[in-house]
Structures are given as C-alpha cells and as structure tokens.
Design an enzyme around this catalytic site. Structure first.
Site, PDB file in Angstrom:
ATOM      1  N   GLY A  11       0.841  -1.200   0.000  1.00  0.00           N
ATOM      2  CA  GLY A  11       0.000   0.000   0.000  1.00  0.00           C
ATOM      3  C   GLY A  11       0.871   1.242   0.000  1.00  0.00           C
ATOM      4  CB  ALA A  13       0.848   4.646  -4.003  1.00  0.00           C
ATOM      5  N   GLY A  14      -0.066   4.913  -0.625  1.00  0.00           N
ATOM      6  CA  GLY A  14      -1.156   5.439   0.201  1.00  0.00           C
ATOM      7  C   GLY A  14      -0.687   6.430   1.255  1.00  0.00           C
ATOM      8  CB  ALA A  17       2.992   4.059   2.528  1.00  0.00           C
ATOM      9  NE  ARG A  98     -15.818  -6.999  11.741  1.00  0.00           N
ATOM     10  CZ  ARG A  98     -14.890  -6.076  11.871  1.00  0.00           C
ATOM     11  NH1 ARG A  98     -15.102  -4.857  11.418  1.00  0.00           N
ATOM     12  NH2 ARG A  98     -13.744  -6.344  12.458  1.00  0.00           N
ATOM     13  CG  ASN A 105      -9.183  -6.929   3.715  1.00  0.00           C
ATOM     14  OD1 ASN A 105      -8.204  -6.414   3.202  1.00  0.00           O
ATOM     15  ND2 ASN A 105     -10.249  -6.233   4.069  1.00  0.00           N
ATOM     16  CG  ASN A 131      -7.925  -1.891  10.327  1.00  0.00           C
ATOM     17  OD1 ASN A 131      -7.359  -2.537  11.189  1.00  0.00           O
ATOM     18  ND2 ASN A 131      -7.926  -0.569  10.312  1.00  0.00           N
ATOM     19  CG  ASP A 159      -5.797   0.642  18.969  1.00  0.00           C
ATOM     20  OD1 ASP A 159      -6.583   1.451  18.450  1.00  0.00           O
ATOM     21  OD2 ASP A 159      -5.417  -0.403  18.402  1.00  0.00           O
ATOM     22  CG  HIS A 187      -6.854  -2.006  15.198  1.00  0.00           C
ATOM     23  ND1 HIS A 187      -6.604  -0.930  16.014  1.00  0.00           N
ATOM     24  CD2 HIS A 187      -7.021  -1.502  13.948  1.00  0.00           C
ATOM     25  CE1 HIS A 187      -6.616   0.172  15.283  1.00  0.00           C
ATOM     26  NE2 HIS A 187      -6.874  -0.147  14.026  1.00  0.00           N
TER      27      HIS A 187
END
Length: 333
Positions: A11, A13-14, A17, A98, A105, A131, A159, A187
C-alpha cells in the site's frame, strides 16, 4: 556498516506509507547505522503515484537508503525480506457488510502470506496494519506455514499510544510519564484499553494510574470509549483516516520488535494467542501486553484480571473468534 536489510511496505502509494517511509529510510526504526533497501508494493493503477514517492525518497538524499524498488509484482516485493509492513488492504466501502470486507481481505492476505512463504526469509518479521488487522494477520500466517507464527503481529500500538496519551493529558504529565497501559483484543471498537496495571510518574514518583487520575468513572467509561472510537473521530474531523499517528505507531512497534522493550515495561502487540495464560482462545491474533528481547516477544503473564476486565477481554475475543471463523470459511473455498 552492516549489510542492508530489505524492508517491504505494501500500500506504498497510500497515506500511511507517505507518513511512514521517511522515518524508516532515515534510520528511526531499524537503527542509525543500518542501511536499508526499501521495497514498495502497490496495485498497478497506483504505480504512477509510486514513482512520485520514489522521486521524493531519492530527493531526501538519505545516507542509509541504498535502493528503492517500486513494484506491483509479489515475486519482486516479497523476495528475501527481513521485515514486511503490510499496510495495504481493502477499505470498507459505504454499504459494505463486514463479511464482504473480510472476504475481500482474505483473498489479499492469503496471496501475501503465500508470497512470504515462497520468497521471503524464514526469519522475516511481519507487521499487519491493514484492517481488519488481527484477522488479516492470522490469514497471512496460516498461508505461510513454514514461517514461525511468532514472526507475525498486527498493529495495536496506535491504540496503546492513544490510551497512554489520554491518561497523560488527564494527569497533566508528558506521555512518556505513563507506562504499562494495555490494549487487549481486537483492533476494533471492541478492544479493551486497560489501565489497571499502568503507572504514572507524578513529580518524580510512580503511582498507579487509578490513583493518579482520581476519576474511576472516567477510566471505566469515557476513557475506554474515546480510545475505542478515536479512529472514527479522526476521520470525522479530518475527512481522512489517521495517517501520521498510525505511521508513528508502526515505527514504535517495529523499533521495539528490533531492539526490545525497556526493563519493567510492556507494550501492546497483536500476537498469536497460543499458550497464553489469560484464557483467550488460542488460534487467534489477539493484543496482549508483551516484553521483547532479541527480536522475540513474550506475553507478560500473571497480571490479575478483575471481573470488569474479564468481561471486556472476553467480549473482544468473541468478536475475533467470529471474524476468524468467517475468514476461514472463505479461505477454504
């Protein structure tokens, strides 16, 4: 100078990062004398953005950064890794159930686990951030059976840092005056931020958090919900998710994993629950208090658990069992 280590960020390019890569590349995580090869993995549509990130890293002229490798190919991304920070995941979209999020994922982290199995060093340390992080981490681990389960963890340090900061602000002390807060479980909004074992340094003297705060109803009420819902509060205010604080937490987590925790202190990490002394179902990635030495973590055993804590620890475990069972049903399809 040591040999360079290979560190993967997915990830890449997010947002997270972008806040993370500079700190890794300049030595804040793996040491000021540790050369780094940064491997940046993202999906094909993000490669033009990734090129811009590579240019910026080059333009920082960082002495420890030996090479930057942008790629969309797992065989390049996962090759010979010393550390993998798996940030990229399918985000929850409006109207998405969900279970739909889990299904998407499972496919991603099954692929990435298989790539770790095939291409990475067996000593690789893997941190899952995307997540649902705990269950994504479990799927990645199950998909890489020859890499020890202890080499996989998920991020609950954000957290942990949030809990530490809330107590510190309440007591009017710096954040590093608060130690041994615990994040138990998932989490998610069922996580349990616990300060029954935390200590606060007030005017040079360590006192228990409950004595320092002097407000039991806050500690058992608003404090917990503030930490549980902090991510949503940041999104509501910023219209974007927490990137700066998540990147800082990733750095904290990996630095502690590399160099160890201080004597007398424990940190929160989502780790494999096998053999835990707290009655948590074993085949889960669950956040516990851990000590770390020589790149190995151990759950801090023997803390007394009162009825209030027990109920909250069990509730977040139940959510993780449900997530795991749903994810495993997709894994077997």
């Amino acid at each position: 100078m040591a040999d360079p280590i290979r560190v993967l960020v997915t990830g890449a390019a997010g947002q997270i990062a972008y806040s993370l890569l500079y700190s890794i590349a300049k030595g804040d995580v793996f040491g000021k004398d540790q050369p780094i090869i940064l491997v940046l993995l993202d999906i094909p549509p993000m490669l033009p953005v990734l090129d811009g990130v590579v240019m910026e890293l080059q333009d920082c002229a960082l002495p420890l950064l030996r090479e930057v490798i942008p790629t969309d190919k797992v065989e390049v991304g996962f090759k010979d890794l010393d550390a993998a920070i798996l940030v990229g995941s399918m985000p929850r979209k409006e109207g998405m159930e969900r279970k739909d999020l889990l299904k998407a994922n499972v496919a991603i982290f099954k692929t990435q686990g298989a790539a770790l199995e095939k291409y990475a060093k067996k000593t690789v340390r893997v941190l899952v951030v995307g997540n649902p992080a705990n269950t994504n981490c479990l799927i990645a681990s199950k998909s890489a059976p020859s890499i020890p389960k202890e080499n996989f963890s998920c991020l609950t340090r954000l957290d942990h840092n949030r809990a530490r900061s809330q107590v510190a602000m309440r007591c009017g002390v710096p954040a590093d005056a608060v130690k041994n807060v615990i994040i138990w479980g998932n989490h998610s909004s069922t996580q349990y931020p616990d300060v029954h074992h935390a200590m606060v340094n007030v005017h040079g003297k360590e006192v228990e958090a409950y004595s320092a705060v002097k407000d039991d109803s806050w500690l058992k009420g608003d404090f917990i919900s503030t930490v549980q819902l902090r991510g949503a509060a940041v999104i509501k205010a910023r219209k974007l998710s927490s990137a700066m604080s998540a990147a800082k937490a990733i750095c904290d987590h990996m630095r502690d994993w590399w160099f160890g925790t201080l004597d007398g202190e424990f940190m929160s990490m989502g780790v494999y629950a096998g053999g835990n002394s707290y009655g948590i179902p074993e085949d889960l990635i669950y956040s516990f208090p851990v000590h770390i030495k020589n790149k190995s973590w151990n759950i801090h055993d023997g803390l007394p658990v009162n009825d209030f804590s027990r109920a909250k620890m069990d509730a977040t475990a139940a959510e993780l069992v449900e997530e795991r069972d749903t994810a495993l049903s997709f894994l077997s399809q």
